[in-house]
Design a protein around this motif. Structure first.
Motif, PDB file in Angstrom:
ATOM      1  N   THR A  15       0.957  -1.166  -0.005  1.00 49.43           N
ATOM      2  CA  THR A  15      -0.056   0.047   0.067  1.00 49.43           C
ATOM      3  C   THR A  15       0.913   1.054  -0.050  1.00 49.43           C
ATOM      4  O   THR A  15       1.886   0.944   0.226  1.00 49.43           O
ATOM      5  CB  THR A  15      -0.788   0.323   1.351  1.00 49.43           C
ATOM      6  OG1 THR A  15      -0.213   0.755   2.292  1.00 49.43           O
ATOM      7  CG2 THR A  15      -1.579  -1.288   1.481  1.00 49.43           C
ATOM      8  N   GLY A  26       0.197   1.705   6.968  1.00 50.82           N
ATOM      9  CA  GLY A  26       0.371   0.931   5.387  1.00 50.82           C
ATOM     10  C   GLY A  26       1.222  -0.191   5.619  1.00 50.82           C
ATOM     11  O   GLY A  26       1.627  -0.663   6.635  1.00 50.82           O
ATOM     12  N   LYS A 181      -6.633   6.758   4.260  1.00 52.15           N
ATOM     13  CA  LYS A 181      -6.954   5.376   4.339  1.00 52.15           C
ATOM     14  C   LYS A 181      -8.616   5.280   4.191  1.00 52.15           C
ATOM     15  O   LYS A 181      -9.113   6.214   4.294  1.00 52.15           O
ATOM     16  CB  LYS A 181      -6.541   4.760   5.564  1.00 52.15           C
ATOM     17  CG  LYS A 181      -6.928   5.387   6.754  1.00 52.15           C
ATOM     18  CD  LYS A 181      -6.291   4.836   8.184  1.00 52.15           C
ATOM     19  CE  LYS A 181      -6.727   5.381   9.411  1.00 52.15           C
ATOM     20  NZ  LYS A 181      -6.812   6.712   9.790  1.00 52.15           N
ATOM     21  N   PRO A 206      -4.031   2.174   1.997  1.00 51.53           N
ATOM     22  CA  PRO A 206      -4.122   1.713   3.189  1.00 51.53           C
ATOM     23  C   PRO A 206      -5.693   1.469   3.701  1.00 51.53           C
ATOM     24  O   PRO A 206      -6.444   2.216   3.381  1.00 51.53           O
ATOM     25  CB  PRO A 206      -3.513   2.714   4.119  1.00 51.53           C
ATOM     26  CG  PRO A 206      -2.792   3.540   3.488  1.00 51.53           C
ATOM     27  CD  PRO A 206      -3.471   3.784   2.130  1.00 51.53           C
TER      28      PRO A 206
END
Ligand code: SF4
Length: 366
Positions: A15, A26, A181, A206
């Motif tokens: 990620t 991540g 994310k 993420p």
């Protein structure tokens, strides 16, 4: 030459890496555990007290609700005094997003789709967050899915959740903002797992895992452990939040235990206790509970075996750092595979606790 054994868990999905204050999120960072305070954010002392308890339980990132100006006004002190990064949870009102960024929060949970509907300041938010180094979570939730997608799919299907998340992401990406994310939460673990699988294939964001409204502690623990286990074993998931209708410290304990069980977080205390059976010569449930309670504050990794009889007892106890095999009103105490002494049944708990603390001191001194 025999082939090298395959790892049981898939490698982490690659990620992009973001930061929530001091915590990286991540694939370059360990999977982190999050929770959310239940105190009114305006009650600064109670909120900070709860954050301290969450931190002590192993929480990496904490989220606080920010539904009013009074809550926004409390954020600077909370962000400054919290020992872990604080994320402000905001719906709809862009002014609280700017307030949270100004307050020094490490992150904001906000869906750009909501902001856009009422007052299109997504570009301004992206700029303010980028300038301040604040990351964002886009939180798609089955219960508040966009009407357009509900009409298209009929209900919150995995495809609908994924499409919603991609659309929300595009609203930030068109402003060249990438420090976010995504979560796609559903209360059904199967739908949720599929939604995350679909989303993981679509981009390098993420992912924050969560089964939303998972229920009371027992049901929520099972649902979260099942869903997170399925995804994390495929390398999907970078931060997790267990949602329980229970105090948030319980969420953190469950989240930490899930990661420890998968080998994604260093193990602390692990009690290996037998389920008991007709051969048991001691009250195994009580013994295991008493030992767990007595050792709950131990911070070193320790595997402690509590076995009800001599059939599997000595074998398991020998495999552990410390253990007891009970029988005939006595307990054989093992340390690193050696019987160090045999004590009366009523001294088993205190002996195990004393030995565990002695081993912990030795480990700390190393
Ligand atoms: Fe039964 Fe003994 Fe096994 Fe415990 S260790 S489950 S008491 S056989």
């Amino acid at each position: 030459m025999p082939a090298a054994p395959q790892p049981v868990l898939s490698p982490r999905r690659r990620t992009r890496q973001i930061r929530v204050g001091s915590v990286g999120v991540g694939s370059d960072s360990p999977v982190s555990v999050q929770s959310m305070t239940t105190t009114p954010t305006t009650d600064i002392n109670s909120t900070l007290q709860q954050i301290a308890e969450l931190n002590a339980a192993g929480c990496d990132i904490v989220r606080v609700a920010c539904p009013s100006q009074d809550d926004a006004d409390a954020l600077p002190i909370i962000a400054m005094k919290s020992p872990i990064p604080v994320i402000a949870d905001i719906h709809f009102q862009p002014k609280y997003v700017f307030a949270a960024i100004d307050a020094g929060c490490a992150g904001v949970r906000v869906n750009p789709g909501n902001i856009r509907k009422f007052d299109d300041q997504v570009g301004d938010i992206a700029k303010a967050a980028k300038d301040a180094g604040v990351s964002i979570r886009i939180g798609v939730n089955a219960g508040s899915l966009d009407r357009r997608l509900m009409e298209k799919y009929g209900k919150a299907t995995p495809e609908a959740l994924m499409e919603s998340a991609k659309w929300e992401a595009s609203l930030f990406e068109e402003h060249d903002f990438h420090d976010f994310k995504i979560s796609v939460k559903h209360n059904d673990p199967v739908t949720m797992v599929r939604a995350y699988q679909l989303l993981a294939a679509e981009g390098d964001w993420p992912l924050h895992l969560g089964v939303t409204e998972a229920g009371p502690a027992f049901q929520g623990t099972i649902k979260s452990a099942t869903a997170f286990g399925a995804l994390l074993s495929q390398g999907i998931g970078d931060t997790i939040r267990v949602s329980l209708s229970a105090p948030p410290v319980e969420e953190v304990k469950v989240g930490s235990q899930i990661l420890q069980s998968l080998g994604l977080r260093p193990k602390k205390l692990e009690i290996v206790s037998c389920p008991s059976c007709g051969r048991a010569q001691v009250d195994v449930y009580k013994l295991a509970d008493d030992v767990t309670e007595g050792l709950k504050d131990l911070t070193v990794p320790l595997r402690v075996a509590v076995m009800g009889c001599v059939v599997n007892g000595p074998g398991e106890a020998r495999e552990a750092d410390l253990g007891v095999a009970s029988g005939n009103g006595k307990g054989q105490i093992f340390v690193k595979g050696e019987v160090i002494r045999t004590v009366a049944e009523d001294q088993i708990v205190e002996t195990l606790i004393a030995e565990a603390n002695r081993i912990a001191e030795e480990m700390d001194a190393e």
